[in-house]
Design a protein around this motif. Structure first.
Motif, PDB file in Angstrom:
ATOM      1  N   GLN A 131       0.837  -1.204   0.000  1.00 19.68           N
ATOM      2  CA  GLN A 131       0.000   0.000   0.000  1.00 19.68           C
ATOM      3  C   GLN A 131       0.869   1.250   0.000  1.00 19.68           C
ATOM      4  OE1 GLN A 131      -2.330  -0.506   3.559  1.00 19.68           O
ATOM      5  NE2 GLN A 131      -4.116  -1.245   2.447  1.00 19.68           N
ATOM      6  N   PHE A 132       1.896   1.238   0.824  1.00 16.85           N
ATOM      7  CA  PHE A 132       2.771   2.402   0.945  1.00 16.85           C
ATOM      8  C   PHE A 132       3.503   2.661  -0.364  1.00 16.85           C
ATOM      9  CE2 PHE A 132       6.637   4.423   3.087  1.00 16.85           C
ATOM     10  CZ  PHE A 132       6.014   5.662   3.217  1.00 16.85           C
ATOM     11  N   GLN A 133       3.978   1.609  -1.005  1.00 13.21           N
ATOM     12  CA  GLN A 133       4.666   1.765  -2.282  1.00 13.21           C
ATOM     13  C   GLN A 133       3.731   2.349  -3.335  1.00 13.21           C
ATOM     14  OE1 GLN A 133       8.267   0.781  -3.366  1.00 13.21           O
ATOM     15  NE2 GLN A 133       7.326   2.526  -4.401  1.00 13.21           N
ATOM     16  N   ARG A 134       2.489   1.866  -3.388  1.00 16.59           N
ATOM     17  CA  ARG A 134       1.521   2.405  -4.355  1.00 16.59           C
ATOM     18  C   ARG A 134       1.249   3.878  -4.076  1.00 16.59           C
ATOM     19  NH1 ARG A 134      -1.047  -2.708  -3.619  1.00 16.59           N
ATOM     20  NH2 ARG A 134      -2.516  -1.790  -2.128  1.00 16.59           N
ATOM     21  N   PHE A 135       1.161   4.227  -2.809  1.00 16.40           N
ATOM     22  CA  PHE A 135       0.933   5.624  -2.450  1.00 16.40           C
ATOM     23  C   PHE A 135       2.107   6.498  -2.870  1.00 16.40           C
ATOM     24  CE2 PHE A 135       1.790   8.770   1.033  1.00 16.40           C
ATOM     25  CZ  PHE A 135       0.902   9.739   0.577  1.00 16.40           C
ATOM     26  N   LEU A 136       3.333   6.029  -2.609  1.00 19.51           N
ATOM     27  CA  LEU A 136       4.506   6.815  -2.969  1.00 19.51           C
ATOM     28  C   LEU A 136       4.644   6.973  -4.481  1.00 19.51           C
ATOM     29  CD1 LEU A 136       7.181   5.455  -0.453  1.00 19.51           C
ATOM     30  CD2 LEU A 136       5.796   7.527  -0.276  1.00 19.51           C
TER      31      LEU A 136
ATOM     32  N   VAL B 166      12.711   0.431   2.693  1.00 18.27           N
ATOM     33  CA  VAL B 166      11.926   1.619   3.043  1.00 18.27           C
ATOM     34  C   VAL B 166      12.735   2.884   2.784  1.00 18.27           C
ATOM     35  CG1 VAL B 166      10.675   2.832   4.857  1.00 18.27           C
ATOM     36  CG2 VAL B 166      10.599   0.334   4.755  1.00 18.27           C
ATOM     37  N   ARG B 167      14.013   2.844   3.107  1.00 19.77           N
ATOM     38  CA  ARG B 167      14.878   4.003   2.859  1.00 19.77           C
ATOM     39  C   ARG B 167      14.891   4.358   1.375  1.00 19.77           C
ATOM     40  NH1 ARG B 167      19.089   2.158   5.192  1.00 19.77           N
ATOM     41  NH2 ARG B 167      20.050   1.249   3.338  1.00 19.77           N
ATOM     42  N   GLU B 168      15.008   3.363   0.529  1.00 15.62           N
ATOM     43  CA  GLU B 168      15.044   3.606  -0.924  1.00 15.62           C
ATOM     44  C   GLU B 168      13.700   4.107  -1.435  1.00 15.62           C
ATOM     45  OE1 GLU B 168      16.365  -0.127  -2.391  1.00 15.62           O
ATOM     46  OE2 GLU B 168      18.367   0.052  -1.496  1.00 15.62           O
ATOM     47  N   MET B 169      12.608   3.556  -0.907  1.00 13.35           N
ATOM     48  CA  MET B 169      11.268   4.010  -1.306  1.00 13.35           C
ATOM     49  C   MET B 169      11.088   5.487  -0.991  1.00 13.35           C
ATOM     50  SD  MET B 169       9.176   0.665   0.111  1.00 13.35           S
ATOM     51  CE  MET B 169       7.575   1.481   0.182  1.00 13.35           C
ATOM     52  N   LEU B 170      11.482   5.876   0.210  1.00  7.74           N
ATOM     53  CA  LEU B 170      11.337   7.265   0.622  1.00  7.74           C
ATOM     54  C   LEU B 170      12.276   8.179  -0.150  1.00  7.74           C
ATOM     55  CD1 LEU B 170      11.054   6.668   4.469  1.00  7.74           C
ATOM     56  CD2 LEU B 170       9.250   7.604   3.003  1.00  7.74           C
ATOM     57  N   HIS B 171      13.490   7.706  -0.380  1.00  9.18           N
ATOM     58  CA  HIS B 171      14.461   8.517  -1.121  1.00  9.18           C
ATOM     59  C   HIS B 171      13.917   8.881  -2.499  1.00  9.18           C
ATOM     60  CE1 HIS B 171      18.485   9.975  -2.226  1.00  9.18           C
ATOM     61  NE2 HIS B 171      18.194   9.496  -3.430  1.00  9.18           N
TER      62      HIS B 171
ATOM     63  N   ALA C   2      17.123   9.814   8.060  1.00 11.60           N
ATOM     64  CA  ALA C   2      16.346  10.893   7.446  1.00 11.60           C
ATOM     65  C   ALA C   2      17.078  11.473   6.239  1.00 11.60           C
ATOM     66  CB  ALA C   2      16.053  11.984   8.468  1.00 11.60           C
ATOM     67  N   ARG C   3      18.364  11.687   6.378  1.00 18.45           N
ATOM     68  CA  ARG C   3      19.152  12.242   5.281  1.00 18.45           C
ATOM     69  C   ARG C   3      19.166  11.279   4.089  1.00 18.45           C
ATOM     70  NH1 ARG C   3      22.646  14.205   8.278  1.00 18.45           N
ATOM     71  NH2 ARG C   3      23.826  12.296   8.593  1.00 18.45           N
ATOM     72  N   ALA C   4      19.379   9.999   4.356  1.00 16.86           N
ATOM     73  CA  ALA C   4      19.416   9.005   3.283  1.00 16.86           C
ATOM     74  C   ALA C   4      18.057   8.819   2.638  1.00 16.86           C
ATOM     75  CB  ALA C   4      19.920   7.669   3.826  1.00 16.86           C
ATOM     76  N   ALA C   5      16.997   9.105   3.391  1.00 17.20           N
ATOM     77  CA  ALA C   5      15.636   8.921   2.885  1.00 17.20           C
ATOM     78  C   ALA C   5      15.025  10.202   2.329  1.00 17.20           C
ATOM     79  CB  ALA C   5      14.739   8.375   3.999  1.00 17.20           C
ATOM     80  N   ASN C   6      15.814  11.273   2.248  1.00 20.63           N
ATOM     81  CA  ASN C   6      15.309  12.553   1.719  1.00 20.63           C
ATOM     82  C   ASN C   6      14.193  13.139   2.578  1.00 20.63           C
ATOM     83  OD1 ASN C   6      16.846  13.363  -0.450  1.00 20.63           O
ATOM     84  ND2 ASN C   6      15.657  12.239  -1.979  1.00 20.63           N
ATOM     85  N   MET C   7      14.272  12.911   3.893  1.00 16.56           N
ATOM     86  CA  MET C   7      13.259  13.431   4.806  1.00 16.56           C
ATOM     87  C   MET C   7      13.857  14.490   5.726  1.00 16.56           C
ATOM     88  SD  MET C   7      10.941  10.224   6.161  1.00 16.56           S
ATOM     89  CE  MET C   7      12.190   9.717   7.349  1.00 16.56           C
TER      90      MET C   7
END
Length: 242
Positions: free
Chosen positions: A22-27, A61-66, A90-95
């Motif tokens: 679900q999270f991947q589809r949302f992103l 998850v880090r790559e998904m967020l990045h 956070a830095r690696a995930a662009n957050m």
């Protein structure tokens, strides 16, 4: 339509592949890609043992967020399950990490963002535990443990939390209205958004003679995933089921 998005309480873990999907589809969705920002108000993870977690799950998850952070501003506020998430992840995930009490401007109106657990003041045992877990001393001790020991400790804490909830009334575990009003007065706002309670809804009330609103975000459970969308021009809220 210019908009910002809010989510909380996904409780991602290797044991919840449906929520991960679900999270991947949302992103990957246009809803996110067209948003000015996404605010994650805590408990993105069911447990976070530290930014040095070498597991494939943490890397995924880090790559998904990045990737999502390359086209949308991502902001993260700690919850009671992921308070060990730090600047490295956070830095690696662009957050961008936010403090536990954050005010943003939406349509020229200040809006207070919280995870929400600090408002559950009737649950005194929980508040004592929260104070301990958020302390620099506890977190330093936790990070000094080996990763296997941290995994074991996180499992023990989750088990104890579940056992404690089983014998508490639902009212005790909800927010205290006086605490809500005190927090809103502290930040001079009449609008509050939070998660934590898994009781989604909108609560309108009067604060010092003025209309006020508290919006509670929904948790994700593998079957339903809900995102709060706010129009940044009008301030209008809309709950999106994805």
């Amino acid at each position: 339509m210019p908009h910002i998005l809010f989510i909380s309480d996904l409780h991602l873990s290797p044991a919840t592949p449906a929520i991960m999907q679900q999270f991947q589809r949302f992103l990957d969705s246009d809803v996110l890609k067209q948003a000015d920002a996404l605010y994650i108000l805590g408990d993105l993870f069911d447990a976070w043992i530290g930014d040095d977690d070498p597991s494939p799950f943490a890397a995924q998850v880090r790559e998904m967020l990045h990737e999502a952070g390359s086209h949308t501003n991502l902001y993260f506020q700690h919850g009671n399950r992921d308070f060990l998430l730090g600047e490295d992840f956070a830095r690696a995930a662009n957050m961008t990490l936010l403090p536990e009490e954050q005010v943003i401007q939406v349509a020229d109106e200040p809006v207070l963002l919280l995870h929400g657990d600090q408002l559950c003041t009737d649950d005194r045992d929980y508040q004592q535990a929260r104070k301990l877990f958020r302390s620099p001393e506890f977190q330093a001790q936790a990070m000094a443990m080996s990763i296997p020991k941290r995994i074991q400790k996180a499992a023990e804490i989750r088990q104890m939390s579940g056992e404690a909830k089983a014998v508490k009334s639902s009212d005790i575990m909800d927010v205290n209205q006086k605490a809500v009003e005190t927090m809103m007065k502290k930040h001079a706002v009449r609008r509050l958004i939070h998660g934590h309670t898994h009781r989604p809804g909108t609560h309108d009330f009067t604060l010092d003679g003025h209309a006020a609103r508290r919006t509670v975000l929904a948790d994700w459970n593998g079957q339903a995933s809900t995102v709060l969308q706010i129009n940044t021009s009008s301030g209008e809220e809309q709950s999106l089921s994805l």
